[in-house]
Design an enzyme around this catalytic site. Sequence first.
Site, PDB file in Angstrom:
ATOM      1  N   LEU A   1      -5.450   9.993  17.086  1.00 16.91           N
ATOM      2  CA  LEU A   1      -4.129   9.766  16.421  1.00 16.91           C
ATOM      3  C   LEU A   1      -4.398   8.639  15.383  1.00 16.91           C
ATOM      4  CD1 LEU A   1      -0.649  10.567  17.374  1.00 16.91           C
ATOM      5  CD2 LEU A   1      -1.113   8.735  15.564  1.00 16.91           C
TER       6      LEU A   1
ATOM      7  N   HIS B   1      -4.068  -2.711  22.533  1.00 15.02           N
ATOM      8  CA  HIS B   1      -3.963  -3.384  21.303  1.00 15.02           C
ATOM      9  C   HIS B   1      -2.611  -3.658  20.769  1.00 15.02           C
ATOM     10  CE1 HIS B   1      -4.807  -4.444  17.080  1.00 15.02           C
ATOM     11  NE2 HIS B   1      -5.827  -4.760  17.438  1.00 15.02           N
TER      12      HIS B   1
END
Length: 337
Positions: free
Chosen positions: A127, A231
């Site tokens: 994505l 992240h």
Amino acid sequence: MTFVIRPAAMDDLQHLYEMAKLTGGGFTNLPPDRNALTGKLEGSEAAFSRAGDEIMGETFVLVLENTETGDVRGTCQLFTAVGHQYPFYSYRIGMLTQYSKELERTVAAELLSLCNDLGGTSEVGGLFLHPGERAGGLGLLLARSRYLFIAAHRQRFGDRILAELRGIIDERGGSPFWDAIGGKFFGMSFQEADEFNAIHGNQFIADLMPKHPVYIAMLDEEARKVIGLPHPSGRAAMRMLQDEGYSYQGYVDIFDGGPTMLADTDKVRSIAGAHHGEVVNATLEKGEKALIAAGQLADFRCCYGARAVHGDTVFIDAQAAELLRIGKGDSVWSIAR
């Protein structure tokens, strides 16, 4: 809103390549390599063209198109069964407990074990939304459209589904986790290994990665503290996955140590709660905000719209009907926004 999700086509190669250059590394499903992207699009077109229901380890690539401009501004992917052709590797975090009678001491040590536990699991991934479009819920549209696609093609997907989140990457573009383990054996930087994996696959991991468990306590502090963490840019994605029913079950990515999220396919909220019904009115003026999808395989399209559900039937607004290219008598899958 004039955005629609549709299957990717070979004509989208340049758009995907330009977006791939914006990912910043650690994004193996969208490599900035034309040949690799061409191969992915060819495989996706073959998957959309196949009519059978058996699970065959295919990749479906979807794109977000602005129908007013024709620009592709985002993409996402579905993998029907990881590890179908080549083994799918993860690190599993486990515990080894030992006792010394002489010292009267019990010691518990965390281990990283290379495994193929998740082979055969379906995956949502790849994505990416163009930085210029990160408003208006388009990321959510990309993410959840995949579940309506799965609901509409349930036989093509496994009973479990996973999503890998990118791990911690430092300011120089490196991975503390990779430097502590993989980098010791491969003589490659994280960027080099990541790029090689994106283009050529991860068979080299099977060839060179040590097969014995790794004691986490023996890793340096920088590596230990990033294991299982997403992240910073992926924290919202992790929350979104948790809202859908995914959980972190101790599996991490072998490159950057990012968390692998798992769920039972039929218990994913946007699959379990999806409504399938026949359109009896395509001129609804006011209704519940929803994601609405129509069409099978290569004809699949998904957009935001308004709906009103009445048993096995549904009313939808005219703009959604136009974007989906459907009308009265067609069937749609939908889920409340």
